[in-house]
Design an enzyme around this catalytic site. Structure first.
Site, PDB file in Angstrom:
ATOM      1  N   ASN A 103      -7.667  46.091   1.254  1.00 26.06           N
ATOM      2  CA  ASN A 103      -6.962  45.973  -0.022  1.00 26.06           C
ATOM      3  C   ASN A 103      -7.159  47.295  -0.758  1.00 26.06           C
ATOM      4  OD1 ASN A 103      -6.025  45.373  -2.559  1.00 26.06           O
ATOM      5  ND2 ASN A 103      -7.676  43.932  -3.070  1.00 26.06           N
ATOM      6  N   LYS A 125      -5.895  48.274  -3.408  1.00 20.30           N
ATOM      7  CA  LYS A 125      -5.804  48.128  -4.863  1.00 20.30           C
ATOM      8  C   LYS A 125      -4.883  49.211  -5.449  1.00 20.30           C
ATOM      9  CE  LYS A 125     -10.221  45.825  -4.802  1.00 20.30           C
ATOM     10  NZ  LYS A 125     -11.418  45.392  -5.496  1.00 20.30           N
ATOM     11  N   HIS A 158      -6.016  37.337  -6.160  1.00 18.77           N
ATOM     12  CA  HIS A 158      -7.208  38.184  -6.185  1.00 18.77           C
ATOM     13  C   HIS A 158      -7.892  38.038  -7.549  1.00 18.77           C
ATOM     14  CE1 HIS A 158      -9.773  41.719  -6.289  1.00 18.77           C
ATOM     15  NE2 HIS A 158      -9.724  41.670  -4.964  1.00 18.77           N
ATOM     16  N   GLU A 162      -9.044  40.081  -9.521  1.00 17.36           N
ATOM     17  CA  GLU A 162      -8.580  41.023 -10.547  1.00 17.36           C
ATOM     18  C   GLU A 162      -7.276  40.525 -11.181  1.00 17.36           C
ATOM     19  OE1 GLU A 162      -8.921  44.476  -8.021  1.00 17.36           O
ATOM     20  OE2 GLU A 162     -11.085  44.154  -8.063  1.00 17.36           O
ATOM     21  N   GLU A 181     -14.198  35.312  -1.991  1.00 16.64           N
ATOM     22  CA  GLU A 181     -14.670  36.550  -2.609  1.00 16.64           C
ATOM     23  C   GLU A 181     -15.428  36.229  -3.896  1.00 16.64           C
ATOM     24  OE1 GLU A 181     -12.233  40.197  -1.289  1.00 16.64           O
ATOM     25  OE2 GLU A 181     -11.262  39.350  -3.041  1.00 16.64           O
ATOM     26  N   GLY A 189     -16.950  45.034  -5.495  1.00 19.72           N
ATOM     27  CA  GLY A 189     -17.149  46.382  -6.024  1.00 19.72           C
ATOM     28  C   GLY A 189     -18.534  46.648  -6.597  1.00 19.72           C
ATOM     29  N   SER A 237     -17.962  43.679  -1.331  1.00 20.55           N
ATOM     30  CA  SER A 237     -18.955  44.669  -0.914  1.00 20.55           C
ATOM     31  C   SER A 237     -19.241  44.648   0.591  1.00 20.55           C
ATOM     32  CB  SER A 237     -20.248  44.502  -1.711  1.00 20.55           C
ATOM     33  OG  SER A 237     -20.016  44.834  -3.074  1.00 20.55           O
TER      34      SER A 237
HETATM   35  P1  PGA Z   1     -14.917  45.530  -2.418  1.00 21.02           P
HETATM   36  O1  PGA Z   1     -13.616  44.736  -2.902  1.00 21.02           O
HETATM   37  O2  PGA Z   1     -14.914  45.508  -0.916  1.00 21.02           O
HETATM   38  O3  PGA Z   1     -14.751  46.895  -3.001  1.00 21.02           O
HETATM   39  O4  PGA Z   1     -16.096  44.805  -2.982  1.00 21.02           O
HETATM   40  C1  PGA Z   1     -13.202  43.563  -2.236  1.00 21.02           C
HETATM   41  C2  PGA Z   1     -11.937  43.045  -2.831  1.00 21.02           C
HETATM   42  O5  PGA Z   1     -11.694  43.221  -4.028  1.00 21.02           O
HETATM   43  O6  PGA Z   1     -11.127  42.434  -2.115  1.00 21.02           O
END
Ligand code: PGA
Length: 253
Positions: free
Chosen positions: A10, A12, A96, A98, A168, A174, A210
């Site tokens: 992803n 983003k 997601h 976010e 997740e 992150g 992560s």
């Molecule tokens: P990350 O993000 O691997 O940077 O923790 C995962 C995600 O948002 O799908």
């Protein structure tokens, strides 16, 4: 979708046009001999066509980071499934964290996005996960159940094989922090049980949050982890390719 492990990048809103095309070309060139793993990437919307062209003829599949719940029309700021298809996409991520937290997307809206895409035979990754506070309060199961309820309500048994759930935990995205294998197993078991009860089919379940080449082999030891949804580690060729290699070495599901 379930016979191979799945590693999804992803991207983003991180990469620009040149970086997106270059990374896609590297991934495409490295994907030819994959047997046990499907590698998917979700670039920013404006670069979907260019990334799809870079991946043409390879095993890498391209998808949208979201998709509208309705047919083309008056939906300013949304992207239709038709447009995604024209740009070479075959899957979409919905829900997601976010989108849920920054754009207030409800679980009901996420479910409508999923339903619309599944009806068009798209493959859909629905993200679910609890915040740190919710986990601390022992509310993880309740939160997952609530996020899954509208999904399960709209899901048909025929569409279920095209669905993939990404567990997740919001606090792991992150941050460099991630759950123990036991915690991942518990969440994935709950998700699998919920779908088995509803449609007699447990979809592919990814872990996300992560994931790095350092922790992925350990996470893949969890029986119900079929792959990963990856943010930061998907932005660098060496790291994403490293994850795909680890998955490949784990063998087929
Ligand atoms: P990350 O993000 O691997 O940077 O923790 C995962 C995600 O948002 O799908």
């Amino acid at each position: 979708m379930k016979s191979k492990r799945l590693v999804v990048g992803n991207w983003k809103m991180y990469l620009g046009a040149a970086e997106s095309k270059a990374l896609a070309a590297q991934l495409a060139a490295s994907s030819h001999s994959l047997k046990n793993t499907a590698a998917w990437i979700a670039p920013s919307f404006p670069y979907l066509s260019a990334v799809s062209e870079a991946c043409a003829g390879s095993q890498v599949r391209v998808g949208g980071q979201n998709v509208c719940w309705d047919a083309p029309g008056a939906f300013t700021g949304e992207v239709s499934l038709n447009s995604l298809t024209e740009c070479g996409c075959s899957f979409a991520i919905v829900g997601h964290s976010e989108r849920r937290s920054l754009c207030n997307e409800s679980s009901e809206l996420v479910a409508r996005r999923m339903d619309h895409a599944l009806r068009a035979k798209f493959q859909v990754i629905v993200c679910v996960g609890e915040t740190f506070e919710e986990r601390q309060k022992g509310e993880t199961s309740r939160v997952l159940e609530a996020q899954l309820a509208p999904i399960v309500r709209l899901l048909s048994a025929e569409a279920a094989p095209n669905l993939c759930i990404a567990y997740e935990p919001v606090w792991a995205i992150g941050t460099g922090r991630y759950p123990t294998n036991a915690e991942i197993e518990e969440a994935h078991a709950l998700i699998a049980a919920r779908f088995t009860k509803a449609v007699n089919y447990a979809p592919c379940i990814l872990y996300g949050g992560s994931v790095t080449p350092e922790n992925f082999a350990q996470i893949l030891e969890v029986p119900l982890v079929h792959g990963a949804l990856v943010g930061r580690a998907s932005l660098k060729f060496d790291q994403f390719h490293g994850l795909v290699k680890i998955s490949e070495e784990c063998g087929a599901l």
